[in-house]
Enzyme design. Structure first.
Site, short mmCIF file in Angstrom:
data_model
loop_
_atom_site.label_atom_id
_atom_site.label_comp_id
_atom_site.label_asym_id
_atom_site.label_seq_id
_atom_site.Cartn_x
_atom_site.Cartn_y
_atom_site.Cartn_z
N PHE A 7 35.96 39.34 39.32
CA PHE A 7 36.71 40.42 39.95
C PHE A 7 37.44 41.26 38.90
CE2 PHE A 7 36.75 36.84 42.90
CZ PHE A 7 36.50 37.40 44.14
N ASP A 8 37.43 42.57 39.07
CA ASP A 8 38.40 43.42 38.40
C ASP A 8 39.75 43.19 39.08
OD1 ASP A 8 39.58 45.47 36.88
OD2 ASP A 8 39.05 46.98 38.37
N GLY A 9 40.82 43.63 38.44
CA GLY A 9 42.14 43.42 39.02
C GLY A 9 42.62 44.59 39.87
#
Length: 305
Positions: free
Chosen positions: A147-149
């Protein structure tokens, strides 16, 4: 389904349905999300072994705007590829997004960006899936999700500050609000669902052998803005197995090492970089980056007229 889509576009619905009926014994080829689905099912197999009486599993629903007559070919394809998908939703040309809440959907994946945007606007975690530019072998025994944040797990609050005031102000803001959790982003709930299933393995003493592994892969810098991201996850009672703070460096090379079954990001240039590394990337159309992207597209369209 490129050939089928071409028939639909050029010859219409009736020709498309006839083609599907004539070829219903020919299985569809695997699509972009195929390895991800196979990994979900591998986790389910292990959960059933550990908890024979539990129904707490990944529940996969095939949702399509195909006509019901295409169902036989879909069923034949599912069986041919040894997939265990029991629930179908075929909407006969209508968008399937109106059914997502009825299915209690935690994640909706599609190659149709318009339908994904509809789902996001309805408050449902969703992403547009893209085929990688090259084939890379992924784990058959462990589901890996990256996941990106910001604007994925978290809200786009911090990205708004970057866009409006620049990086220096962003760093100051993150330090000042280090102990204030970020608001949740569209995929927080999906990470939460993964975490619940991970804990079922942990409770059996299988933390190190857990068949689910999660990654935070963010452009944030660890020193200047990483603490807030980690403290936000902690405040939610969540964690990722690995956290990679790249300080603006390209994500592709790291993803090539991780080899996730899917990687979620809100920025298309990161999605493109992931695709080039052989990663199945999914674009999350959420937050200020999408607004700016739409404005740029609209401006380009006006200028081309």
């Amino acid at each position: 389904m490129e050939e089928e889509q071409k028939i639909y576009t050029e010859q219409g619905v009736e020709a498309y349905v006839k083609y599907q009926l004539d070829h219903e014994n020919e299985p569809f080829l695997p699509g972009a999300a195929f390895p991800f689905v196979k990994a979900l099912e591998a986790v389910n197999t292990q959960l059933r072994e550990l908890y024979p009486d539990s129904e707490e599993l990944f529940d996969i629903v095939l949702m399509t705007n195909n006509h019901a007559q295409v169902g036989v070919r879909l069923i034949n394809s599912i069986n041919h590829h040894n997939l265990f998908i029991e629930r179908f939703c075929m909407t006969g040309g209508n968008s399937p997004t109106c059914y997502l809440k009825a299915y209690h959907t935690n994640l909706y994946l599609s190659s149709d960006a318009e339908k994904v945007s509809e789902a996001i606007e309805e408050g449902i975690a969703a992403a547009t899936v893209f085929n990688p530019s090259k084939d890379v072998k992924v784990s058959e025994n462990q589901l890996r999700v990256a996941f990106d944040g910001d604007a994925v797990l978290f809200s786009d609050e911090s990205e708004q500050i970057v866009k409006a005031h620049g990086l220096d102000m962003f760093f100051e803001h993150e330090k000042a609000y280090e102990n204030k959790p970020l608001a949740q982003g569209p995929l927080k709930g999906f990470l939460e669902s993964l975490g619940k299933l991970q804990k079922k393995f942990y409770s059996k003493g299988l933390r190190l052998e857990c068949p689910i592994r999660t990654y935070l892969v963010t452009a944030r810098s660890a020193a200047s803005s990483g603490a807030r991201a980690l403290k936000t996850l902690r405040s939610w009672g969540l964690e990722t197995d690995e956290a990679l703070f790249l300080a603006g460096a390209p994500k592709g090379p790291l993803l090539e090492k991780i080899r996730p079954h899917i990687f979620f990001d809100d920025q298309m240039f990161h999605v493109e970089g992931a695709k080039e590394s052989g990663t199945i990337a999914a674009h999350v159309p959420y937050g200020i980056a999408q607004k700016q992207r739409r404005m740029a597209q609209e401006k380009q369209t006006k200028n081309s007229k």
